[in-house]
Design a protein around this motif. Structure first.
Motif, PDB file in Angstrom:
ATOM      1  N   THR A 193      -8.661  -0.665   3.785  1.00 13.97           N
ATOM      2  CA  THR A 193      -9.060   0.661   3.340  1.00 13.97           C
ATOM      3  C   THR A 193      -7.995   1.458   3.246  1.00 13.97           C
ATOM      4  OG1 THR A 193     -11.271  -1.021   4.615  1.00 13.97           O
ATOM      5  CG2 THR A 193     -11.599   2.200   3.703  1.00 13.97           C
ATOM      6  N   ILE A 194      -8.415   2.537   2.372  1.00  9.85           N
ATOM      7  CA  ILE A 194      -7.956   4.078   2.531  1.00  9.85           C
ATOM      8  C   ILE A 194      -9.011   4.849   2.475  1.00  9.85           C
ATOM      9  CG2 ILE A 194      -6.291   5.414   0.154  1.00  9.85           C
ATOM     10  CD1 ILE A 194      -5.898   2.725  -1.284  1.00  9.85           C
ATOM     11  N   LEU A 195      -8.774   6.066   3.307  1.00  3.25           N
ATOM     12  CA  LEU A 195      -9.605   6.858   3.570  1.00  3.25           C
ATOM     13  C   LEU A 195      -8.891   8.569   3.597  1.00  3.25           C
ATOM     14  CD1 LEU A 195     -11.508   5.636   7.409  1.00  3.25           C
ATOM     15  CD2 LEU A 195     -12.144   4.540   4.973  1.00  3.25           C
ATOM     16  N   GLY A 196      -9.472   9.014   3.390  1.00  2.00           N
ATOM     17  CA  GLY A 196      -9.097  10.431   3.054  1.00  2.00           C
ATOM     18  C   GLY A 196      -9.929  11.360   2.933  1.00  2.00           C
ATOM     19  N   THR A 197      -9.527  12.722   3.198  1.00  4.85           N
ATOM     20  CA  THR A 197     -10.838  13.887   3.720  1.00  4.85           C
ATOM     21  C   THR A 197     -11.512  14.721   2.437  1.00  4.85           C
ATOM     22  OG1 THR A 197      -8.460  15.445   3.675  1.00  4.85           O
ATOM     23  CG2 THR A 197      -9.206  14.927   5.736  1.00  4.85           C
ATOM     24  N   LYS A 198     -10.975  14.152   1.047  1.00  2.00           N
ATOM     25  CA  LYS A 198     -11.530  14.517  -0.087  1.00  2.00           C
ATOM     26  C   LYS A 198     -11.167  13.758  -1.265  1.00  2.00           C
ATOM     27  CE  LYS A 198      -8.444  19.372   0.384  1.00  2.00           C
ATOM     28  NZ  LYS A 198      -7.561  19.847   0.408  1.00  2.00           N
ATOM     29  N   ILE A 199     -12.364  13.599  -1.782  1.00  2.21           N
ATOM     30  CA  ILE A 199     -13.294  13.079  -3.325  1.00  2.21           C
ATOM     31  C   ILE A 199     -11.451  13.086  -4.121  1.00  2.21           C
ATOM     32  CG2 ILE A 199     -14.391  12.448  -4.668  1.00  2.21           C
ATOM     33  CD1 ILE A 199     -16.973  12.291  -3.045  1.00  2.21           C
ATOM     34  N   LYS A 200     -10.768  13.881  -4.649  1.00  2.00           N
ATOM     35  CA  LYS A 200     -10.123  14.101  -5.465  1.00  2.00           C
ATOM     36  C   LYS A 200      -9.204  13.146  -5.504  1.00  2.00           C
ATOM     37  CE  LYS A 200      -8.073  17.147  -9.040  1.00  2.00           C
ATOM     38  NZ  LYS A 200      -6.863  15.935  -8.926  1.00  2.00           N
ATOM     39  N   LEU A 201      -7.941  12.833  -4.668  1.00  3.04           N
ATOM     40  CA  LEU A 201      -7.505  12.536  -4.344  1.00  3.04           C
ATOM     41  C   LEU A 201      -7.940  11.084  -4.033  1.00  3.04           C
ATOM     42  CD1 LEU A 201      -4.026  12.451  -3.710  1.00  3.04           C
ATOM     43  CD2 LEU A 201      -4.549  12.080  -1.159  1.00  3.04           C
ATOM     44  N   LEU A 202      -8.401  10.783  -3.724  1.00  3.19           N
ATOM     45  CA  LEU A 202      -9.270   9.546  -3.724  1.00  3.19           C
ATOM     46  C   LEU A 202      -9.668   8.868  -5.176  1.00  3.19           C
ATOM     47  CD1 LEU A 202     -11.657   9.418  -0.567  1.00  3.19           C
ATOM     48  CD2 LEU A 202      -9.517   8.089  -0.601  1.00  3.19           C
ATOM     49  N   LYS A 203     -10.053   9.345  -5.883  1.00  2.00           N
ATOM     50  CA  LYS A 203     -10.530   9.387  -7.383  1.00  2.00           C
ATOM     51  C   LYS A 203      -9.215   9.099  -7.851  1.00  2.00           C
ATOM     52  CE  LYS A 203     -14.169  11.897  -7.954  1.00  2.00           C
ATOM     53  NZ  LYS A 203     -15.003  12.353  -8.947  1.00  2.00           N
ATOM     54  N   ASP A 204      -8.351  10.159  -8.391  1.00  2.00           N
ATOM     55  CA  ASP A 204      -6.860   9.716  -8.593  1.00  2.00           C
ATOM     56  C   ASP A 204      -6.852   8.210  -8.196  1.00  2.00           C
ATOM     57  OD1 ASP A 204      -7.700  12.647 -10.321  1.00  2.00           O
ATOM     58  OD2 ASP A 204      -6.513  13.349  -8.630  1.00  2.00           O
ATOM     59  N   PHE A 205      -6.637   7.851  -7.104  1.00  2.57           N
ATOM     60  CA  PHE A 205      -5.452   6.731  -6.606  1.00  2.57           C
ATOM     61  C   PHE A 205      -6.770   6.397  -7.168  1.00  2.57           C
ATOM     62  CE2 PHE A 205      -4.831   3.683  -3.603  1.00  2.57           C
ATOM     63  CZ  PHE A 205      -3.067   3.428  -3.845  1.00  2.57           C
ATOM     64  N   ASP A 206      -7.491   5.938  -6.953  1.00  2.00           N
ATOM     65  CA  ASP A 206      -8.417   4.205  -7.162  1.00  2.00           C
ATOM     66  C   ASP A 206      -7.708   4.181  -8.438  1.00  2.00           C
ATOM     67  OD1 ASP A 206     -11.036   2.660  -7.355  1.00  2.00           O
ATOM     68  OD2 ASP A 206     -11.739   4.299  -8.470  1.00  2.00           O
ATOM     69  N   SER A 207      -8.441   5.339  -9.591  1.00  2.26           N
ATOM     70  CA  SER A 207      -7.621   4.610 -11.005  1.00  2.26           C
ATOM     71  C   SER A 207      -6.579   4.260 -11.444  1.00  2.26           C
ATOM     72  CB  SER A 207      -8.087   6.304 -11.745  1.00  2.26           C
ATOM     73  OG  SER A 207      -7.885   6.245 -13.326  1.00  2.26           O
ATOM     74  N   HIS A 208      -5.790   5.193 -10.641  1.00  2.00           N
ATOM     75  CA  HIS A 208      -4.441   4.985 -10.850  1.00  2.00           C
ATOM     76  C   HIS A 208      -4.266   4.007  -9.926  1.00  2.00           C
ATOM     77  CE1 HIS A 208       0.092   5.921 -11.001  1.00  2.00           C
ATOM     78  NE2 HIS A 208       0.001   5.240  -9.612  1.00  2.00           N
ATOM     79  N   TYR A 209      -4.617   3.276  -9.296  1.00  2.00           N
ATOM     80  CA  TYR A 209      -4.485   2.048  -8.214  1.00  2.00           C
ATOM     81  C   TYR A 209      -4.830   0.960  -9.737  1.00  2.00           C
ATOM     82  CZ  TYR A 209      -5.206  -1.931  -5.447  1.00  2.00           C
ATOM     83  OH  TYR A 209      -4.496  -3.287  -4.433  1.00  2.00           O
ATOM     84  N   ARG A 210      -6.588   1.303 -10.221  1.00  2.00           N
ATOM     85  CA  ARG A 210      -7.063  -0.440 -10.316  1.00  2.00           C
ATOM     86  C   ARG A 210      -6.187   0.143 -12.116  1.00  2.00           C
ATOM     87  NH1 ARG A 210     -11.127   1.683 -12.866  1.00  2.00           N
ATOM     88  NH2 ARG A 210     -11.309   4.027 -11.977  1.00  2.00           N
TER      89      ARG A 210
END
Length: 260
Positions: free
Chosen positions: A31-48
């Motif tokens: 599980t990857i947790l963060g304080t801000k959605i923007k970084l998580l969203k960018d990483f999600d796209s990168h990872y997928r």
């Protein structure tokens, strides 16, 4: 782990993916947790797009917002879609005039993957080519389309941004939270706040700089994130100097106790 830059998505990918791969950890346990959605969203796209794997998130993806924008624009202009969208659907050989959801989905996936190629060609060129072939389109033809309608596409993305589609983003986000299930066999991504009440075998906790308005509750939020880890916790601090200075002495003290 203290990292000075909050923009290094590839380095974050390397740390998380290669560390987990080398240790034989199943994606379902991560599980990857963060304080801000923007970084998580960018990483999600990168990872997928880089791995070809699915993810399990509690927030909307870049593709979700793009599709929402296409649907909204179609309704807004009385079902007369923008010209570049019509051209793209023809390019994708989409023939179902009753439902455009599949065509919009395929187009959004290709466009987001193309943005990754522009930023990091060394990581995404092969994946992008495979995605084009999957959609039975020549990569050079799609490149030519993007080049020709570059301004229209960018204006569209700007016009139908997350702020403009806030109600759609909230609806998608709420729906994902309601249907979230921890054992889908994929990597999970969420804000710390949304993951309250859940646990994971391995948690990568991403810490960024936060606005002053969050300063008073920040450490309480981080504590919540830390306690989401069932067995293993890896903290990735992206440029939060205050947390680094306060956490480091605690870490060193705990390390000495373990050594003794």
């Amino acid at each position: 782990m203290y990292l000075p830059s909050s923009d290094a998505i590839p380095s974050l990918y390397t740390i998380i993916h290669e560390n987990s791969l080398n240790k034989g950890i199943h994606p379902n346990d991560i599980t990857i947790l963060g304080t801000k959605i923007k970084l998580l969203k960018d990483f999600d796209s990168h990872y997928r797009h880089r791995t070809g794997e699915k993810t399990n998130t509690m927030f909307e993806s870049h593709e979700d917002l793009l599709i929402a924008g296409m649907n909204y624009s179609q309704t807004e202009i009385k079902y007369n879609r923008e010209h570049w969208i019509n051209v793209a659907l023809l390019l994708l050989n989409h023939k179902n005039e009753k439902s455009f959801s599949d065509g919009f989905k395929r187009l959004a996936e290709l466009l987001i993957c193309k943005t990754q190629v522009v930023q990091w060609p060394e990581f995404f060129e092969t994946r992008y080519t495979a995605l084009c072939r999957k959609n039975k389109i020549n990569p050079s033809d799609f490149d030519a389309f993007v080049s020709r309608y570059d301004r229209d596409i960018k204006n569209f993305m700007k016009r139908y941004s997350e702020n403009a589609l806030s109600s759609d983003a909230k609806r998608i986000r709420d729906n994902k939270k309601i249907h979230f299930w921890a054992n889908r066999g994929t990597v999970k991504l969420s804000t710390i706040h949304s993951f309250k009440g859940w646990e994971s075998d391995l948690v990568y906790l991403i810490i960024e700089n936060v606005p002053e308005s969050m300063a008073e509750t920040f450490f309480e939020l981080i504590y919540t994130g830390i306690t989401r880890a069932r067995y293993n916790l890896i903290i990735l601090n992206y440029g939060n100097e205050i947390f680094h200075q306060q956490f480091l002495p605690v870490y060193n003290k705990a390390l000495k106790k373990l050594e003794n």
